[in-house]
Design an enzyme around this catalytic site. Structure first.
Site, PDB file in Angstrom:
ATOM      1  N   LEU A  59     -41.465 -14.510   8.224  1.00 27.61           N
ATOM      2  CA  LEU A  59     -41.842 -13.227   9.018  1.00 27.61           C
ATOM      3  C   LEU A  59     -42.875 -13.510   9.958  1.00 27.61           C
ATOM      4  O   LEU A  59     -43.850 -14.260   9.894  1.00 27.61           O
ATOM      5  CB  LEU A  59     -42.306 -12.310   8.009  1.00 27.61           C
ATOM      6  CG  LEU A  59     -42.797 -10.877   8.658  1.00 27.61           C
ATOM      7  CD1 LEU A  59     -42.600  -9.854   7.506  1.00 27.61           C
ATOM      8  CD2 LEU A  59     -44.270 -10.921   8.595  1.00 27.61           C
ATOM      9  N   ASN A  96     -45.283 -11.269  12.428  1.00 31.19           N
ATOM     10  CA  ASN A  96     -45.958 -10.022  12.955  1.00 31.19           C
ATOM     11  C   ASN A  96     -46.639 -10.210  14.123  1.00 31.19           C
ATOM     12  O   ASN A  96     -46.188 -10.384  15.393  1.00 31.19           O
ATOM     13  CB  ASN A  96     -46.385  -9.065  11.771  1.00 31.19           C
ATOM     14  CG  ASN A  96     -47.546  -9.852  11.279  1.00 31.19           C
ATOM     15  OD1 ASN A  96     -47.505 -10.894  10.567  1.00 31.19           O
ATOM     16  ND2 ASN A  96     -48.710  -9.024  10.950  1.00 31.19           N
ATOM     17  N   ASP A  97     -47.983  -9.840  14.187  1.00 30.57           N
ATOM     18  CA  ASP A  97     -48.600  -9.577  15.458  1.00 30.57           C
ATOM     19  C   ASP A  97     -48.886 -10.828  16.444  1.00 30.57           C
ATOM     20  O   ASP A  97     -49.070 -12.039  15.905  1.00 30.57           O
ATOM     21  CB  ASP A  97     -50.373  -9.391  15.209  1.00 30.57           C
ATOM     22  CG  ASP A  97     -50.331  -8.199  14.099  1.00 30.57           C
ATOM     23  OD1 ASP A  97     -49.308  -7.721  13.634  1.00 30.57           O
ATOM     24  OD2 ASP A  97     -51.600  -8.065  13.850  1.00 30.57           O
ATOM     25  N   GLN A 138     -48.439 -14.359  14.269  1.00 28.41           N
ATOM     26  CA  GLN A 138     -48.835 -14.199  12.687  1.00 28.41           C
ATOM     27  C   GLN A 138     -47.732 -14.690  12.149  1.00 28.41           C
ATOM     28  O   GLN A 138     -46.531 -14.132  12.146  1.00 28.41           O
ATOM     29  CB  GLN A 138     -49.097 -12.690  12.134  1.00 28.41           C
ATOM     30  CG  GLN A 138     -50.358 -12.309  12.439  1.00 28.41           C
ATOM     31  CD  GLN A 138     -51.640 -12.918  11.440  1.00 28.41           C
ATOM     32  OE1 GLN A 138     -51.534 -12.549  10.773  1.00 28.41           O
ATOM     33  NE2 GLN A 138     -52.315 -13.783  11.897  1.00 28.41           N
ATOM     34  N   TYR A 170     -55.872 -14.109   9.444  1.00 28.00           N
ATOM     35  CA  TYR A 170     -55.068 -12.973  10.122  1.00 28.00           C
ATOM     36  C   TYR A 170     -55.435 -12.760  11.612  1.00 28.00           C
ATOM     37  O   TYR A 170     -55.942 -13.828  12.202  1.00 28.00           O
ATOM     38  CB  TYR A 170     -55.844 -11.705   9.510  1.00 28.00           C
ATOM     39  CG  TYR A 170     -55.247 -11.438   8.293  1.00 28.00           C
ATOM     40  CD1 TYR A 170     -54.142 -12.113   7.679  1.00 28.00           C
ATOM     41  CD2 TYR A 170     -55.419 -10.056   7.370  1.00 28.00           C
ATOM     42  CE1 TYR A 170     -53.588 -11.649   6.439  1.00 28.00           C
ATOM     43  CE2 TYR A 170     -54.778  -9.817   6.079  1.00 28.00           C
ATOM     44  CZ  TYR A 170     -53.767 -10.604   5.681  1.00 28.00           C
ATOM     45  OH  TYR A 170     -53.110 -10.456   4.551  1.00 28.00           O
ATOM     46  N   SER A 171     -55.107 -11.574  12.132  1.00 24.85           N
ATOM     47  CA  SER A 171     -55.053 -11.526  13.499  1.00 24.85           C
ATOM     48  C   SER A 171     -56.109 -11.892  14.326  1.00 24.85           C
ATOM     49  O   SER A 171     -57.382 -11.416  13.779  1.00 24.85           O
ATOM     50  CB  SER A 171     -54.515 -10.121  14.125  1.00 24.85           C
ATOM     51  OG  SER A 171     -52.884 -10.230  13.762  1.00 24.85           O
ATOM     52  N   ARG A 223     -61.039  -6.081  10.363  1.00 28.71           N
ATOM     53  CA  ARG A 223     -60.252  -7.242  10.779  1.00 28.71           C
ATOM     54  C   ARG A 223     -59.837  -7.357  12.406  1.00 28.71           C
ATOM     55  O   ARG A 223     -59.993  -6.107  12.938  1.00 28.71           O
ATOM     56  CB  ARG A 223     -58.989  -7.498   9.940  1.00 28.71           C
ATOM     57  CG  ARG A 223     -57.983  -6.204   9.803  1.00 28.71           C
ATOM     58  CD  ARG A 223     -56.705  -6.511   8.933  1.00 28.71           C
ATOM     59  NE  ARG A 223     -56.078  -5.179   8.780  1.00 28.71           N
ATOM     60  CZ  ARG A 223     -56.109  -4.583   7.694  1.00 28.71           C
ATOM     61  NH1 ARG A 223     -57.063  -4.923   6.748  1.00 28.71           N
ATOM     62  NH2 ARG A 223     -55.566  -3.402   7.538  1.00 28.71           N
ATOM     63  N   ASP A 224     -59.030  -8.247  12.791  1.00 32.89           N
ATOM     64  CA  ASP A 224     -58.640  -8.344  14.141  1.00 32.89           C
ATOM     65  C   ASP A 224     -59.644  -8.448  15.131  1.00 32.89           C
ATOM     66  O   ASP A 224     -59.656  -7.417  16.393  1.00 32.89           O
ATOM     67  CB  ASP A 224     -57.520  -7.283  14.278  1.00 32.89           C
ATOM     68  CG  ASP A 224     -56.555  -6.947  13.325  1.00 32.89           C
ATOM     69  OD1 ASP A 224     -56.402  -8.025  12.397  1.00 32.89           O
ATOM     70  OD2 ASP A 224     -56.049  -5.929  13.060  1.00 32.89           O
ATOM     71  N   GLU A 242     -56.074  -0.657  13.519  1.00 32.49           N
ATOM     72  CA  GLU A 242     -55.723  -2.082  13.463  1.00 32.49           C
ATOM     73  C   GLU A 242     -55.792  -2.472  14.908  1.00 32.49           C
ATOM     74  O   GLU A 242     -55.739  -1.705  15.969  1.00 32.49           O
ATOM     75  CB  GLU A 242     -54.592  -2.696  12.684  1.00 32.49           C
ATOM     76  CG  GLU A 242     -54.570  -2.149  11.355  1.00 32.49           C
ATOM     77  CD  GLU A 242     -53.439  -2.891  10.583  1.00 32.49           C
ATOM     78  OE1 GLU A 242     -53.498  -3.396   9.355  1.00 32.49           O
ATOM     79  OE2 GLU A 242     -52.155  -2.440  10.991  1.00 32.49           O
TER      80      GLU A 242
END
Ligand code: FRU
Length: 493
Positions: free
Chosen positions: A43, A45-46, A62, A107-108, A167-168, A226
């Site tokens: 998978l 994602n971002d 990600q 994470y992002s 986060r991010d 987010e």
């Protein structure tokens, strides 16, 4: 759909061979893209850490290797000289095993190149053995040899006045100011989405909490924000973010949105004063966590890439054990209190052959699996059906109703429907009528740019069987090109 145990989702990838078979299987999917970035396996994602450095664009995504599941996340690294053709460089940030600060995922985050290094700011997603969540803001320094050196300690942990949903990090240089700001998506203890601001004189240490970003009128707008960021475009400021778990008119049952507010940012009082309302960035079904390149020198535009997907849903490729892709890069400018989003001019390089548009007995024309379609429209209704069968049945419909001055995209008639909870149609008013469409089709996606960037509809579509035709009605002039391959899609971990 497959059920994943926690152990399976968060397994650490020790040897690329563990996913070599998966890669082989996925490679034969008819839905693998030809000019959109997609995960090697598993998978995506971002998009993360989008910057220009050492004569090329760097972008990370990600990535969970194991399948279509949000499990252990890595940063996978891709590069491009022109934002059109992309090359895989392999995994960059790997989460630490055991009890490290990012033991359950890198994470992002974002990046800033200084000298010959790129500084990568990301969220260390930590879980205790009892699965209690902790968020750390971490730093790694990437040299030109491609090897990231993680700093042993995080820059800071989560702020105790907010929940652990923090986060991010987005690192920001404010023109004319000393030091650096960082914006982080967060959630208040009363479950409202917000953004936190940190400040430091030095990129590498000394980060201090500066305060919560004040956005008057948006104190109760989703329960988590987010991927927030503040961009300066054409003398304006734009707050981009993804408010979660709220419904918005015209967006079906969708609960996660990616949008923006234009306004002005006061970095002394940490107040973003909106001038106008929240707008979604994209009117399609699959668009989220978009990020702007961080060190663009041009002052009047930005370049944005999004994840062509949304959280908490599933896709037909889940059964094939992969999911997600990135959008094409878009150029953002500000006009009349709105963002205008145009495909990058460089994307014209992707055009391969100009197709003759020949109708069959049913008024349908062939739609190549990878194509760009340009439609000039004169006043009046337009009906365009894409991915129909050879007799013009089914497919994705695009309808412009001139009496109502609105355009509607509907994917309910495709053979393969999915995510019914998101709704099947999206409508956008077009005050000045419809005059132009530029549509990018890849094996499993469609990006529809309306009126030269006035609105965009981005969606995954999964054509099957004979769904490779289109038909169009209205006072229109259509041009169609096949597109070249622009992503390598090789097995590099
Ligand atoms: C957005 C997001 C981020 C997080 C990342 C994890 O899609 O949930 O908030 O950092 O994905 O993969």
């Amino acid at each position: 759909m497959r059920e994943w145990s926690r152990e399976e989702k968060y397994r650490y990838l020790k040897d690329p061979q563990e996913i070599a078979d998966l890669y082989q299987r996925i490679s034969s999917s008819v839905w693998r893209q030809t000019y959109h970035n997609q995960p090697v396996t598993g998978l995506m994602n971002d998009p993360n850490g989008f910057v220009w450095h050492d004569n090329r664009w760097h972008l990370f995504y990600q990535w969970c290797p194991w399948g279509a599941v949000h499990g252990l996340k890595y940063w996978y690294h891709i590069v491009s000289r022109d934002l059109v053709s992309w090359k895989n460089l392999g995994v960059c940030l790997m989460p630490d095993q055991e009890d490290g600060y990012d033991n359950k995922g890198a994470y992002s985050g974002s990046a800033m190149p200084i000298g010959d290094k790129i500084y990568l700011y990301y969220t260390g997603n930590h879980r205790d053995p009892d699965w209690t969540r902790h968020a750390y803001t971490c730093l790694a320094r990437l040299g030109n040899d491609g090897w990231p050196e993680k700093y042993p300690l995080p820059l800071f942990g989560s702020h105790p006045d907010y929940t652990e949903h923090q986060r991010d990090p987005k690192i920001i240089r404010v023109p004319g100011r000393e030091g650096w700001f960082m914006i982080i998506g967060a959630q208040t203890k009363s479950k409202d989405g917000c953004a936190l601001v940190y400040y430091s004189e030095d990129l590498q240490h000394g980060w201090m909490f500066a305060g919560e970003l004040k956005v008057p009128g948006y104190e109760h707008f989703g329960d988590m924000w987010e991927c927030p960021s503040v961009e300066h475009i054409g003398g304006k400021e734009v707050l981009l973010f993804c408010p979660q778990h709220l419904t918005l008119p015209g967006r079906g049952g969708s609960r996660n949105h990616n949008g923006y507010i234009l306004g002005s940012m006061d970095w002394d009082t940490l107040t973003f004063t909106p001038e106008g309302q929240f707008h979604v960035l994209d009117f399609g079904f699959d668009f989220y966590a978009a990020a702007c390149a961080n060190n663009l020198q041009e002052k009047d535009k930005a370049i944005l890439i999004g994840w062509m997907g949304v959280p908490d849903v599933s896709y037909p490729t889940d059964d094939e054990e992969w999911a997600g892709c990135l959008t094409l890069p878009r150029e953002l400018t500000v006009r009349d209190r709105r963002l205008i989003q145009r495909p990058l001019p460089e994307l014209k390089k992707l055009r391969d052959e100009k197709m003759d548009i020949i109708e069959n007995d049913f008024g349908c024309c062939m739609l190549p699996a990878a194509a760009e379609m340009e439609v000039d429209c004169r006043p009046g209704d337009v009906e365009l059906d894409m991915f129909t069968d050879g007799e013009g049945r089914g497919g994705l419909s695009i309808r412009y109703d001139d009496s109502k001055r609105e355009i509607t995209v509907n994917r309910s008639q495709m053979q393969l429907t999915f995510n019914p909870e998101e709704g099947f149609d999206r409508t956008r008013p077009l005050e000045a009528g419809l005059n132009h469409l530029r549509i990018y089709v890849d094996s499993s996606s469609v990006e529809i740019f309306v009126n030269d960037g006035d609105a965009v509809f981005t969606s995954r579509v999964f054509p099957c069987g004979n769904e490779h035709f289109f038909r169009i009605q209205g006072d229109v002039f259509v041009r169609l090109w096949t597109m070249k391959r622009a992503v390598q899609d090789n097995f590099l971990i």
